[in-house]
Design an enzyme around this catalytic site. Structure first.
Site, PDB file in Angstrom:
ATOM      1  N   CYS A 150      -3.729 -11.705 -11.429  1.00 50.72           N
ATOM      2  CA  CYS A 150      -3.789 -12.344 -10.111  1.00 50.72           C
ATOM      3  C   CYS A 150      -4.642 -13.608 -10.125  1.00 50.72           C
ATOM      4  CB  CYS A 150      -4.348 -11.361  -9.079  1.00 50.72           C
ATOM      5  SG  CYS A 150      -3.488  -9.793  -9.074  1.00 50.72           S
ATOM      6  N   HIS A 209      -7.700 -14.624  -3.275  1.00 52.53           N
ATOM      7  CA  HIS A 209      -6.571 -13.778  -3.682  1.00 52.53           C
ATOM      8  C   HIS A 209      -6.441 -12.655  -2.656  1.00 52.53           C
ATOM      9  CE1 HIS A 209      -3.926 -11.133  -5.674  1.00 52.53           C
ATOM     10  NE2 HIS A 209      -4.852 -10.282  -6.070  1.00 52.53           N
ATOM     11  N   ASN A 237       0.198  -7.953  -1.582  1.00 54.56           N
ATOM     12  CA  ASN A 237      -0.384  -8.574  -2.781  1.00 54.56           C
ATOM     13  C   ASN A 237       0.746  -9.085  -3.674  1.00 54.56           C
ATOM     14  OD1 ASN A 237      -1.597  -9.188  -5.208  1.00 54.56           O
ATOM     15  ND2 ASN A 237      -2.779  -7.288  -5.354  1.00 54.56           N
TER      16      ASN A 237
HETATM   17  O1  UT7 Z   1      -4.821  -7.834  -7.273  1.00 53.05           O
HETATM   18  C1  UT7 Z   1      -5.622  -6.914  -7.921  1.00 53.05           C
HETATM   19  C2  UT7 Z   1      -5.019  -5.575  -7.669  1.00 53.05           C
HETATM   20  N1  UT7 Z   1      -5.952  -4.626  -7.212  1.00 53.05           N
HETATM   21  C3  UT7 Z   1      -5.974  -4.109  -6.002  1.00 53.05           C
HETATM   22  O2  UT7 Z   1      -5.298  -4.519  -5.097  1.00 53.05           O
HETATM   23  C4  UT7 Z   1      -6.749  -2.845  -5.832  1.00 53.05           C
HETATM   24  C5  UT7 Z   1      -8.011  -2.831  -5.173  1.00 53.05           C
HETATM   25  N2  UT7 Z   1      -8.197  -1.504  -4.616  1.00 53.05           N
HETATM   26  C6  UT7 Z   1      -7.834  -1.199  -3.364  1.00 53.05           C
HETATM   27  O3  UT7 Z   1      -7.332  -2.057  -2.663  1.00 53.05           O
HETATM   28  C7  UT7 Z   1      -8.105   0.192  -2.826  1.00 53.05           C
HETATM   29  O4  UT7 Z   1      -8.912   0.895  -3.733  1.00 53.05           O
HETATM   30  C8  UT7 Z   1      -6.794   0.996  -2.544  1.00 53.05           C
HETATM   31  C9  UT7 Z   1      -6.048   0.369  -1.378  1.00 53.05           C
HETATM   32  C10 UT7 Z   1      -5.917   1.012  -3.788  1.00 53.05           C
HETATM   33  C11 UT7 Z   1      -7.138   2.417  -2.168  1.00 53.05           C
HETATM   34  O5  UT7 Z   1      -7.908   2.440  -0.965  1.00 53.05           O
HETATM   35  P1  UT7 Z   1      -9.183   3.402  -0.856  1.00 53.05           P
HETATM   36  O6  UT7 Z   1      -9.656   3.308   0.519  1.00 53.05           O
HETATM   37  O7  UT7 Z   1     -10.115   2.990  -1.971  1.00 53.05           O
HETATM   38  O8  UT7 Z   1      -8.547   4.805  -1.072  1.00 53.05           O
HETATM   39  P2  UT7 Z   1      -8.959   5.870  -2.178  1.00 53.05           P
HETATM   40  O9  UT7 Z   1      -8.504   5.444  -3.519  1.00 53.05           O
HETATM   41  O10 UT7 Z   1     -10.388   6.171  -1.981  1.00 53.05           O
HETATM   42  O11 UT7 Z   1      -8.069   7.108  -1.724  1.00 53.05           O
HETATM   43  C12 UT7 Z   1      -8.284   7.781  -0.508  1.00 53.05           C
HETATM   44  C13 UT7 Z   1      -7.191   8.811  -0.282  1.00 53.05           C
HETATM   45  C14 UT7 Z   1      -6.772   9.563  -1.545  1.00 53.05           C
HETATM   46  O12 UT7 Z   1      -6.593  10.906  -1.159  1.00 53.05           O
HETATM   47  P3  UT7 Z   1      -7.638  12.027  -1.612  1.00 53.05           P
HETATM   48  O13 UT7 Z   1      -7.621  11.997  -3.111  1.00 53.05           O
HETATM   49  O14 UT7 Z   1      -8.954  11.582  -1.022  1.00 53.05           O
HETATM   50  O15 UT7 Z   1      -7.081  13.268  -0.993  1.00 53.05           O
HETATM   51  C15 UT7 Z   1      -5.422   8.986  -1.889  1.00 53.05           C
HETATM   52  O16 UT7 Z   1      -4.562   9.925  -2.495  1.00 53.05           O
HETATM   53  O17 UT7 Z   1      -6.022   8.128   0.171  1.00 53.05           O
HETATM   54  C16 UT7 Z   1      -4.898   8.612  -0.535  1.00 53.05           C
HETATM   55  N3  UT7 Z   1      -3.874   7.573  -0.595  1.00 53.05           N
HETATM   56  C17 UT7 Z   1      -2.940   7.432   0.353  1.00 53.05           C
HETATM   57  N4  UT7 Z   1      -2.686   8.126   1.486  1.00 53.05           N
HETATM   58  C18 UT7 Z   1      -1.653   7.710   2.241  1.00 53.05           C
HETATM   59  C19 UT7 Z   1      -3.713   6.614  -1.535  1.00 53.05           C
HETATM   60  N5  UT7 Z   1      -2.661   5.855  -1.208  1.00 53.05           N
HETATM   61  C20 UT7 Z   1      -2.162   6.340  -0.039  1.00 53.05           C
HETATM   62  C21 UT7 Z   1      -1.086   5.964   0.793  1.00 53.05           C
HETATM   63  N6  UT7 Z   1      -0.878   6.676   1.925  1.00 53.05           N
HETATM   64  N7  UT7 Z   1      -0.280   4.932   0.498  1.00 53.05           N
END
Ligand code: UT7
Length: 328
Positions: free
Chosen positions: A113, A255, A285
């Site tokens: 990115c 970004h 993204n």
């Molecule tokens: O361009 C560089 C690319 N990188 C990025 O864009 C990534 C940067 N990271 C992020 O943007 C965030 O870490 C995410 C958006 C990927 C995740 O958000 P988060 O608030 O950090 O969520 P998390 O990983 O802490 O997950 C929280 C919960 C999990 O459930 P459990 O394990 O706590 O039961 C996930 O399974 O949210 C769950 N989850 C979802 N639930 C509904 C993850 N994706 C989804 C979804 N819908 N699409």
């Protein structure tokens, strides 16, 4: 010799997918996606559209606005993580042929990115050395072709699109153009964001390779923390090394991976959110394309005036990060 951004172009596929559509085939909701990322829509490339097709459209617009015939381009750079083919040929070569840019050198920039940020400095270098008068730089991605549509952790985050810039040598200015770039790498995090199979580390072995290993994989939480840290580091470096105050900057163009990353960086650095130009709600993204798509949108809305100082900042696979200081 200054390297000045002379025009911008952009293109996104016509299919616009709303968050709600995901809940038909995975366990997610508009509420979760919007509240965790700021994303409402993404544009999806058609079955017959590869990255070069999106890049070509954005490049044509940028060339037309610059009033520059394609024969005059010296270098074509395509920043992409989703090239038409694995490894070779470069997507830039396909674009060169279709633009009939007869004398152009062509190559891709693989910096995730951060690709457009690396590309601006590469373009500046070719112009400063005297090698090139005109560089066509495009960030283009068809990420939805390499995302696992059964993985809710990743598939909701990405979209497709392209943004292009014509960057030309200008001897009539001593303060406009690409002024400074900060570019860094944290290769220890290389495997936090990868496509595992198909390269020389894990070559495709018939009947053995898991097809899912061709998809993008990401440790979202680790990339998130890295992103907040390096955004602040990059902005501070650029301001300090150029004796520039935040008030001198018209927009920071980051970004667009997740609005919460920018909000966290804003809180920690005390830079107000309205300094950051955001459009993630519409495009999600698009990796190397987010910054040029945003710049093109700003260009079309007449938000950029000659003399404005713009700061780009980004991070991505590699892990790479950095930013540019540009006087429009
Ligand atoms: O361009 C560089 C690319 N990188 C990025 O864009 C990534 C940067 N990271 C992020 O943007 C965030 O870490 C995410 C958006 C990927 C995740 O958000 P988060 O608030 O950090 O969520 P998390 O990983 O802490 O997950 C929280 C919960 C999990 O459930 P459990 O394990 O706590 O039961 C996930 O399974 O949210 C769950 N989850 C979802 N639930 C509904 C993850 N994706 C989804 C979804 N819908 N699409």
């Amino acid at each position: 010799m200054r390297a000045v951004i002379r025009s911008m172009g952009g293109y996104v596929p016509s299919r616009r997918m709303a968050n709600e559509e995901f809940s038909k085939f995975i366990d997610t909701s508009d509420e979760w996606i919007y509240s965790h990322t700021g994303i409402r829509f993404r544009h999806i490339a058609g079955e017959d559209q590869a990255t070069s097709d999106l890049a070509l459209e954005a490049c044509k617009v940028a060339l037309e606005r610059a009033n520059l015939p394609s024969e005059d381009i010296d270098v074509i750079l395509i920043a992409t993580a989703t090239s038409d083919f694995i490894g070779f040929p470069a997507t830039a070569c396909i674009v060169q042929d279709r633009l009939r840019a007869q004398k152009a050198a062509s190559m891709d920039i693989v910096a995730g990115c951060t690709g457009f940020i690396y590309g601006l400095e590469t373009a500046r270098g070719y112009i400063a050395s005297g090698f090139a008068k005109h560089v066509l730089l495009c960030g283009a991605e068809a990420l939805t072709k390499v995302t696992d549509w059964e993985d809710r952790n990743t598939c909701v985050l990405f979209g497709d699109g392209a943004g292009a810039a014509v960057i030309s040598a200008d001897s009539n200015t001593d303060d406009r153009g690409i002024l400074y770039s900060y570019m860094r790498t944290e290769g220890s995090g290389a495997r936090l964001l990868e496509r595992t199979a198909g390269g020389s580390r894990y070559p495709m072995v018939p009947h053995k390779t898991d097809p899912k290993d061709f998809f993008l994989k990401m440790d979202g939480r680790k990339v998130y923390s890295f992103a907040v840290r390096v955004i602040i580091e990059s902005i501070n470096n650029i301001l300090e090394n150029n004796n520039v105050e935040l008030d001198d900057i018209k927009y920071i163009v980051p970004h667009q991976a997740n609005i919460r990353i920018i909000e966290a960086a804003s809180r920690r650095s005390k830079i107000p959110m309205d300094k950051f130009y955001m459009n993630i709600a519409e495009y999600a993204n698009t990796s190397a394309a987010t910054i040029p798509i945003a710049l093109n949108e700003m260009y079309e809305k007449n938000l950029l005036e000659e003399g404005d100082l713009i700061l780009t900042v980004g991070f991505g696979a590699g892990l790479t990060y950095g930013g540019n200081l540009v006087r429009w």
